[in-house]
Design a protein around this motif. Structure first.
Motif, short mmCIF file in Angstrom:
data_model
loop_
_atom_site.label_atom_id
_atom_site.label_comp_id
_atom_site.label_asym_id
_atom_site.label_seq_id
_atom_site.Cartn_x
_atom_site.Cartn_y
_atom_site.Cartn_z
N ILE A 96 -3.98 4.15 -6.51
CA ILE A 96 -3.20 3.50 -5.46
C ILE A 96 -1.92 2.84 -6.01
O ILE A 96 -1.04 2.45 -5.26
N THR A 97 -1.82 2.72 -7.33
CA THR A 97 -0.67 2.04 -7.93
C THR A 97 0.55 2.96 -8.13
O THR A 97 1.61 2.48 -8.54
N LEU A 98 0.41 4.23 -7.85
CA LEU A 98 1.56 5.13 -7.98
C LEU A 98 2.69 4.66 -7.08
O LEU A 98 2.48 4.30 -5.92
N PHE A 99 3.92 4.62 -7.62
CA PHE A 99 5.13 4.17 -6.92
C PHE A 99 5.10 2.66 -6.62
O PHE A 99 5.89 2.17 -5.82
N GLU A 100 4.19 1.94 -7.25
CA GLU A 100 4.07 0.50 -6.97
C GLU A 100 5.37 -0.24 -7.32
O GLU A 100 5.83 -1.10 -6.54
N LYS A 101 5.96 0.04 -8.46
CA LYS A 101 7.19 -0.63 -8.87
C LYS A 101 8.30 -0.37 -7.87
O LYS A 101 9.04 -1.29 -7.47
N GLU A 102 8.45 0.87 -7.44
CA GLU A 102 9.50 1.22 -6.48
C GLU A 102 9.29 0.52 -5.14
O GLU A 102 10.24 0.05 -4.51
N ARG A 103 8.03 0.42 -4.70
CA ARG A 103 7.74 -0.26 -3.43
C ARG A 103 8.14 -1.73 -3.50
O ARG A 103 8.70 -2.29 -2.55
N LYS A 104 7.84 -2.36 -4.62
CA LYS A 104 8.18 -3.78 -4.77
C LYS A 104 9.69 -3.99 -4.76
O LYS A 104 10.18 -4.97 -4.18
N ILE A 153 -1.72 16.97 -1.16
CA ILE A 153 -1.76 16.73 -2.61
C ILE A 153 -1.58 15.25 -2.91
O ILE A 153 -2.31 14.66 -3.71
N TRP A 154 -0.60 14.63 -2.22
CA TRP A 154 -0.32 13.23 -2.49
C TRP A 154 -1.38 12.30 -1.91
O TRP A 154 -1.63 11.22 -2.47
N ILE A 155 -1.99 12.68 -0.83
CA ILE A 155 -3.10 11.88 -0.31
C ILE A 155 -4.19 11.78 -1.39
O ILE A 155 -4.69 10.68 -1.69
N GLU A 156 -4.54 12.91 -1.98
CA GLU A 156 -5.58 12.91 -3.01
C GLU A 156 -5.15 12.14 -4.25
O GLU A 156 -5.97 11.46 -4.88
N MET A 157 -3.87 12.19 -4.58
CA MET A 157 -3.38 11.46 -5.75
C MET A 157 -3.44 9.96 -5.52
O MET A 157 -3.85 9.19 -6.41
N PHE A 158 -3.06 9.51 -4.33
CA PHE A 158 -3.11 8.07 -4.03
C PHE A 158 -4.55 7.57 -3.92
O PHE A 158 -4.84 6.41 -4.23
N ARG A 176 0.83 -1.20 0.00
CA ARG A 176 0.00 0.00 0.00
C ARG A 176 0.87 1.25 0.00
O ARG A 176 2.04 1.19 0.40
N PRO A 177 0.35 2.39 -0.41
CA PRO A 177 1.16 3.61 -0.58
C PRO A 177 1.77 4.15 0.71
O PRO A 177 1.19 4.01 1.80
N ILE A 178 2.91 4.80 0.55
CA ILE A 178 3.60 5.45 1.66
C ILE A 178 3.96 6.87 1.23
O ILE A 178 4.50 7.09 0.13
N ILE A 179 3.67 7.83 2.10
CA ILE A 179 4.05 9.22 1.88
C ILE A 179 5.12 9.57 2.91
O ILE A 179 4.92 9.37 4.11
N PHE A 180 6.24 10.08 2.43
CA PHE A 180 7.35 10.39 3.33
C PHE A 180 7.39 11.89 3.65
O PHE A 180 7.17 12.73 2.77
N THR A 181 7.69 12.20 4.90
CA THR A 181 7.68 13.60 5.36
C THR A 181 9.01 13.98 6.01
O THR A 181 9.07 14.24 7.23
N PRO A 182 10.08 14.04 5.25
CA PRO A 182 11.40 14.39 5.81
C PRO A 182 11.56 15.90 5.95
O PRO A 182 12.50 16.50 5.41
N THR A 186 13.40 5.02 0.00
CA THR A 186 12.07 5.50 0.39
C THR A 186 11.18 5.58 -0.85
O THR A 186 11.13 6.61 -1.54
N PRO A 187 10.47 4.49 -1.17
CA PRO A 187 9.68 4.41 -2.41
C PRO A 187 8.34 5.11 -2.31
O PRO A 187 7.28 4.49 -2.14
N GLY A 188 8.40 6.42 -2.43
CA GLY A 188 7.19 7.22 -2.37
C GLY A 188 7.55 8.68 -2.44
O GLY A 188 8.74 9.04 -2.42
#
Length: 374
Positions: free
Chosen positions: A338-346, A329-334, A289-295, A316-318
C-alpha cells in the motif's frame, strides 16, 4: 413561455425580499440544483445542526425522497419553492451553496452574504475559464431586468493558496476567497477498513459525452475473477449525470450503484480509489491511501470537453493506466504494498490541501462569525 411566466411572477417577490430584514441566525443550505443531499453544503449543515443550536439551519430541496428522509432524521427541511422556502430565504442572512444559486431559492435570495462552498479542487478548467465570451447586449439587459439570474457571492471557500489563482480566474462573481478547506473532507476522518475499491469517473460533457468509451476494455468476467482471487470488491459509482447510461449487471465482486448517493460515504470505506479527471482524488489524498488513474481518453477529453489547469502527470500521484488490464495489475500491486507512490501522494497533498486536521466545517463557521459579524 413557462419560464417567462415564472420570472414575471417572481420579480416583485425579489424586490419585496430586499425590504425584509435579514436574521443572522437563519442559515439556508442547498446542493446540486436542489436534487441531492451531499457535498460541502451537507457536511457544513450537519456540523451547524450538531454544534450550534442557536442557528436555525434550513435545507431546501426539490426531491420528495430527500424531504421525507431528512424530516425523519429530525432536520429542518422544506421544498425549495414552498411558502416556507420563500419566507425563510427572504429572512436568511446567510445562504450556502455547492454549485450555484439554483441549489436554493434564487428568486428571493437577496442577502449580501451568499457563500459559495463549491465542489472540488479544479483539475479541469471551470466557469469563466471554460468560456470567456463577452456578454452581448441581450444578456446585459437580462441581468438588469431579471436580477435573480445573476449569482454574486460574498465569499468562496477554497482548499489551498496554490488553487487561489485559478479560482479567482474562474469566478469573477466572487468578492472574497477564504482558505478553509472543504467541509466535506471532514467525513474522511472516519475510516472503516474494508476490502473495497471505488471507481469514480468524472462525467463527459455534463452527461452528453461518450462516457461508454471508458469501458471499452472492461472485461467484467475477467475483472470479477481477479477480484474474487484477491478478496476485494469493486464499487462503480458514476457521476450523477451518467447514472443511467451504463448497463453492466452486478457481479459477485463488482457492484454498479444505480442511485445517486454521497460519494464521501463510499470513500470512508475505500482502500483504493480509481478515477480519471475527477477532482475527488485531491480530497482522497488526505487519507494517504492509493489512487489509480485511468486517463484512457485524455487527448479526446482535453480536446472536446475540458482543458486542465495543470500538467496531468505532475499532479496525479499514482500509476496512469492505459486500459483495464493495467488497472488490474496495479490493484494487485497495491494490495501487496500500500506504500507504493506514498511519497508522491504526500507531496501533492501538501500542495493542494492546506489543512489535514478534518476541521474544515469549524473553520468555515468561524470565518462566517469573524468576517460577517454573524
Amino acid at each position: 413561455m413557462k419560464k417567462l411566466i415564472i420570472y414575471i411572477l417572481n420579480l416583485p417577490l425579489y424586490y419585496f425580499s430586499i425590504l425584509i430584514p435579514k436574521n443572522k441566525n437563519i442559515w439556508i443550505f442547498g446542493a446540486w440544483f436542489g436534487n441531492q443531499y451531499n457535498d460541502n453544503s451537507k457536511e457544513l449543515f450537519e456540523y451547524v445542526n450538531l454544534n450550534h443550536k442557536d442557528i436555525n439551519a434550513i435545507w431546501l430541496t426539490q426531491s420528495d425522497d430527500i424531504l421525507v428522509d431528512m424530516t425523519r432524521k429530525g432536520f429542518k427541511v422544506y421544498r425549495t419553492y414552498s411558502i416556507q422556502g420563500y419566507l425563510y430565504t427572504m429572512m436568511a442572512k446567510y445562504i450556502f451553496v455547492s454549485t450555484g444559486m439554483a441549489d436554493v431559492n434564487r428568486y428571493v435570495a437577496t442577502t449580501r452574504y451568499k457563500i459559495q462552498l463549491w465542489h472540488g479542487t479544479p483539475l479541469k478548467k471551470i466557469q469563466d475559464d471554460v468560456s470567456k465570451n463577452t456578454k452581448n447586449t441581450i444578456q446585459i439587459i437580462k441581468d438588469i431586468v431579471l436580477p435573480f439570474n445573476k449569482s454574486n457571492y460574498e465569499y468562496m471557500t477554497i482548499p489551498s493558496k496554490n488553487t487561489e489563482r485559478n479560482f479567482k480566474s474562474a469566478f469573477s462573481n466572487v468578492k472574497n476567497f477564504e482558505i478553509t478547506g472543504y467541509p466535506r473532507n471532514d467525513a474522511l476522518k472516519q475510516y472503516t477498513k474494508t476490502k473495497k475499491i471505488i471507481y469514480l469517473p468524472t462525467h463527459r460533457g455534463e452527461g452528453k459525452g461518450s462516457i461508454e468509451n471508458i469501458f471499452k476494455t472492461f472485461n467484467i468476467e475477467k475483472i470479477n475473477e481477479t477480484l474474487k482471487k484477491i478478496g476485494y470488491e469493486l464499487i462503480v459509482k458514476m457521476h450523477f449525470y451518467d447514472l443511467s447510461r451504463i448497463s453492466f449487471d452486478n457481479q459477485s465482486n463488482i457492484k454498479f450503484l444505480r442511485e445517486s448517493m454521497d460519494p464521501y460515504e463510499l470513500l470512508q470505506e475505500s482502500t483504493i480509489l480509481i478515477t480519471d479527471y475527477s477532482s475527488i482524488y485531491f480530497d482522497f489524498l488526505l487519507t494517504q491511501r492509493p489512487i489509480i488513474f485511468t486517463p484512457f481518453d485524455i487527448e479526446e477529453y482535453q480536446k472536446k470537453d475540458r482543458e486542465f489547469y495543470y500538467n496531468y502527470e505532475d499532479v496525479t500521484p499514482g500509476p496512469k493506466c492505459q486500459d483495464w488490464n493495467e488497472v488490474l495489475i496495479w490493484i494487485e500491486m497495491f494490495v501487496k504494498d500500500i506504500t507504493l507512490f506514498e511519497k508522491e501522494r504526500k507531496e501533492v497533498n501538501k500542495k493542494f490541501n492546506k489543512f489535514d486536521d478534518f476541521k474544515n466545517s469549524e473553520r468555515v463557521y468561524q470565518m462566517i462569525k469573524e468576517k460577517c459579524n454573524a
